[in-house]
Design a protein around this motif. Structure first.
Motif, PDB file in Angstrom:
ATOM      1  N   LEU A 132       0.712  -0.799   0.154  1.00  0.00           N
ATOM      2  CA  LEU A 132       0.085   0.059  -0.527  1.00  0.00           C
ATOM      3  C   LEU A 132       0.819   1.062  -0.138  1.00  0.00           C
ATOM      4  N   LEU A 133       1.810   1.501   0.597  1.00  0.00           N
ATOM      5  CA  LEU A 133       2.833   2.042   0.581  1.00  0.00           C
ATOM      6  C   LEU A 133       3.449   2.568  -0.611  1.00  0.00           C
ATOM      7  N   ALA A 134       4.034   1.989  -1.176  1.00  0.00           N
ATOM      8  CA  ALA A 134       4.179   1.133  -2.691  1.00  0.00           C
ATOM      9  C   ALA A 134       3.245   2.221  -2.986  1.00  0.00           C
ATOM     10  N   ALA A 135       2.364   1.820  -3.514  1.00  0.00           N
ATOM     11  CA  ALA A 135       0.947   2.114  -4.633  1.00  0.00           C
ATOM     12  C   ALA A 135       0.862   3.861  -4.057  1.00  0.00           C
ATOM     13  N   GLY A 136       1.342   4.211  -2.841  1.00  0.00           N
ATOM     14  CA  GLY A 136       0.607   5.706  -2.612  1.00  0.00           C
ATOM     15  C   GLY A 136       1.955   6.114  -3.161  1.00  0.00           C
ATOM     16  N   VAL A 137       2.888   6.173  -3.058  1.00  0.00           N
ATOM     17  CA  VAL A 137       4.033   6.414  -3.565  1.00  0.00           C
ATOM     18  C   VAL A 137       4.248   6.983  -4.959  1.00  0.00           C
ATOM     19  N   GLY A 138       3.528   5.596  -5.724  1.00  0.00           N
ATOM     20  CA  GLY A 138       4.093   5.936  -7.298  1.00  0.00           C
ATOM     21  C   GLY A 138       2.871   6.240  -7.611  1.00  0.00           C
ATOM     22  N   VAL A 139       1.562   5.649  -7.489  1.00  0.00           N
ATOM     23  CA  VAL A 139       0.438   7.444  -7.681  1.00  0.00           C
ATOM     24  C   VAL A 139       0.424   8.740  -7.630  1.00  0.00           C
ATOM     25  N   ALA A 140       0.954   9.011  -6.375  1.00  0.00           N
ATOM     26  CA  ALA A 140       1.354  10.904  -6.361  1.00  0.00           C
ATOM     27  C   ALA A 140       2.493  10.785  -6.501  1.00  0.00           C
ATOM     28  N   LEU A 141       3.229  10.002  -7.149  1.00  0.00           N
ATOM     29  CA  LEU A 141       4.877  10.527  -8.280  1.00  0.00           C
ATOM     30  C   LEU A 141       4.183  10.743  -9.999  1.00  0.00           C
ATOM     31  N   LEU A 142       3.306   9.661 -10.284  1.00  0.00           N
ATOM     32  CA  LEU A 142       2.301   9.856 -11.388  1.00  0.00           C
ATOM     33  C   LEU A 142       1.246  10.979 -11.421  1.00  0.00           C
TER      34      LEU A 142
END
Length: 427
Positions: free
Chosen positions: A303-313
Motif C-alpha cells: 500500500l505504501l509503494a502504491a501510494g508513493v507511485g500514484v503520488a509520483l504519477l
C-alpha cells in the motif's frame, strides 16, 4: 545495539505479548481513539486558524508582515522540538502525565497568545504553544502503539492521518467565522477553550498505556539513546524519510495552492475552499480504502509503494501539463487531487511501519516520525514563493522533487519489497 531494520532481541516493550496489553471495550477504544484524534487535530488548528487575521494582527501590534509570519514559523519549530523531546521522554516516564502536562501547557500558552501585548511576546508564546501542542501529536501515536496491535493499529493510524488531512481545511473556516464577529485575539481564546476541553478529555478518557515494567530504564539519557539506536537502522530511516518527504509535498500544496487557484486561475476564495475541500475528501477516501485493504490482509509495504507511485504519477503529470499545455484549471485540479489522495495511503502506511520498526521505543519512534514530518514540511512551505508568482510550475516542481526523493528513499533505504514492519498487522 538493536537495529530497527533487523529482528530485535526481546525488550521490556517488545517482549510484552498482545494478550498482556491493556484490554479495552469497543466503546472505550472508540472514545480513546476519538480523544487521540482530537489531540492530533490541535496542531493544524493552531497553525491555520489565525491565518485570516494576519493583516489585522500586524496593524494591532505594529508589526511587519514578515514579523507576523514568524509567529507561524515559531509554532512549527515548537512542534518539531516538542515531539523530538517529549516522545523519547515518554518511553521512560510514561504517557499520561506528559499528555496532561502538554494539554495544560497548551491551554496556558494559548491564553498567553490571546493576551500578548506585542509581537515579540506573541512569537515566544507561539513557540511554547507548539512545544505543548506537540505532546498530543507525538503521544497519540505512542498510545496507539501501546494499546492496539494487528490490523487494528494501521486502521487507527489511518484515522489520525485523516484528521491531519481534514483539520487544515476546517481551521481557516473556523478562524474566518471567529474573525467575522471578533478580533484575532478571539481565535486564541477559542484555542484556549478547545485546549481546556481536551485537557478534561485526557484526564477522563486516556489512561496510562505504558506501565512501569515496560518502560525504558537508564533515565533520560537512556531514552534518548533509544532514539539514536532507531536512527542507526537503515530501514527505519528510509520509512521516516518517505513520510517526511511526502509531507513536504503536502505542505507545499497547502502553502501554494491558494495562490495558484485564486491568482493564476482567478477562482474566488469560496471556490478555492471547495477545491481544497474536495481534495481533502480524496485523502479521506484513500484513508478509508487503506483501512479496508489492511483488514483484508493487504501488505502495508504494498500500500505504501502504491501510494508513493500514484503520488509520483500525479505530480509528474502536473509538471508535464504546465510545460506542454500551459496553465489549466481542470488539469491542475485533477493532478493535485490524484497526488493529495495518494498521500492518504502513504501517511498511515509509513506511520504504521515506522512504529512497528520502532516498537522497542514507541515514543522515540513517534518523535522521529512526527518531528521530521513537520520539519520537512516547514522547510518546504516557503519555497513556492521564492521561485516566482507567475506560474504554478514552482509548486508542481517542488512537489515532484519531494515525492521523487520519497520514492528513492523507499527503494534505496526502506527496500519495501523486503516487507519490514509487517509485524504491525500480526503482533
Amino acid at each position: 545495539m538493536i537495529s530497527p531494520s533487523s529482528s530485535p532481541s526481546p525488550s521490556p516493550v517488545a517482549a510484552t505479548p498482545a494478550s498482556a496489553r491493556p484490554a479495552s471495550s469497543p466503546r472505550a477504544a472508540l472514545v480513546l481513539v476519538a480523544v487521540l484524534g482530537a489531540l492530533t487535530a490541535v496542531a493544524p488548528l493552531a497553525t491555520d486558524m489565525y491565518v485570516p487575521g494576519f493583516p489585522a494582527m500586524g496593524d494591532a501590534l505594529g508589526a511587519s508582515s514578515s514579523a507576523v509570519q514568524l509567529t507561524m514559523t515559531a509554532f512549527l519549530a515548537g512542534l518539531v522540538v516538542g515531539q523530538l523531546v517529549i516522545g523519547p521522554l515518554s518511553d521512560g516516564l510514561g504517557r499520561r502525565r506528559l499528555l496532561i502536562t502538554g494539554a495544560a501547557g497548551f491551554v496556558f500558552f494559548s491564553l498567553a497568545c490571546a493576551l500578548s501585548p506585542n509581537i515579540a511576546v506573541l512569537t515566544g508564546a507561539r513557540f511554547l504553544q507548539g512545544v505543548a501542542g506537540a505532546a498530543g501529536m507525538v503521544l497519540a501515536r505512542a498510545v496507539l502503539s501501546d494499546r492496539f496491535h494487528g490490523a487494528e493499529l494501521p486502521r487507527y493510524f489511518a484515522v489520525l492521518s485523516q484528521v491531519m488531512g481534514v483539520a487544515p481545511v476546517i481551521a481557516p473556516v473556523l478562524g474566518g467565522a471567529v474573525l467575522a464577529v471578533s478580533t484575532w485575539r478571539a481565535v486564541f481564546a477559542v484555542l484556549t477553550v478547545l485546549g481546556l476541553l481536551l485537557l478534561l478529555a485526557v484526564v477522563k478518557a486516556v489512561p496510562e498505556s505504558l506501565p512501569p515494567e515496560r518502560r525504558h530504564s537508564g533515565g533520560t539519557a537512556g531514552t534518548f539513546r533509544a532514539m539514536g539506536t532507531l536512527l542507526s537502522g537503515r530501514a527505519f530511516v528510509g520509512y521516516v524519510l518517505v513520510l517526511a518527504l511526502v509531507s513536504a509535498a503536502l505542505f507545499t500544496y497547502i502553502s501554494g495552492s491558494s495562490f495558484v487557484f485564486e491568482n493564476l486561475h482567478g477562482v474566488s476564495s469560496t471556490t478555492y475552499s471547495l477545491i481544497f475541500a474536495t481534495n481533502a475528501v480524496g485523502m479521506l477516501i484513500a484513508g478509508a480504502v487503506f483501512s479496508r485493504l489492511v483488514a483484508r490482509g493487504v501488505r502495508l509495504n504494498s500500500l505504501l509503494a502504491a501510494g508513493v507511485g500514484v503520488a509520483l504519477l500525479g505530480s509528474l503529470a502536473q509538471v508535464l501539463l504546465v510545460v506542454a499545455v500551459g496553465e489549466t484549471l481542470a488539469g491542475t485540479w485533477i493532478t493535485l487531487f490524484v497526488t493529495v489522495s495518494a498521500i492518504g495511503l502513504v501517511f498511515p502506511a509509513a506511520m504504521s511501519i515506522g512504529q512497528a520498526l520502532g516498537r522497542t521505543a514507541p515514543g522515540a519512534a513517534s518523535a522521529v516520525l512526527g518531528g521530521l514530518q513537520f520539519l520537512f514540511g516547514a522547510l518546504a512551505s516557503p519555497l513556492v514563493g521564492l521561485f516566482g508568482e507567475d506560474s504554478s510550475l514552482p509548486m508542481a516542481t517542488i512537489m515532484l522533487i519531494s515525492v521523487t526523493l520519497a520514492g528513492l528513499a523507499l527503494v534505496a533505504l526502506a527496500r519495501f519489497w523486503q516487507g519490514r514492519g509487517e509485524t504491525a498487522r500480526t503482533a
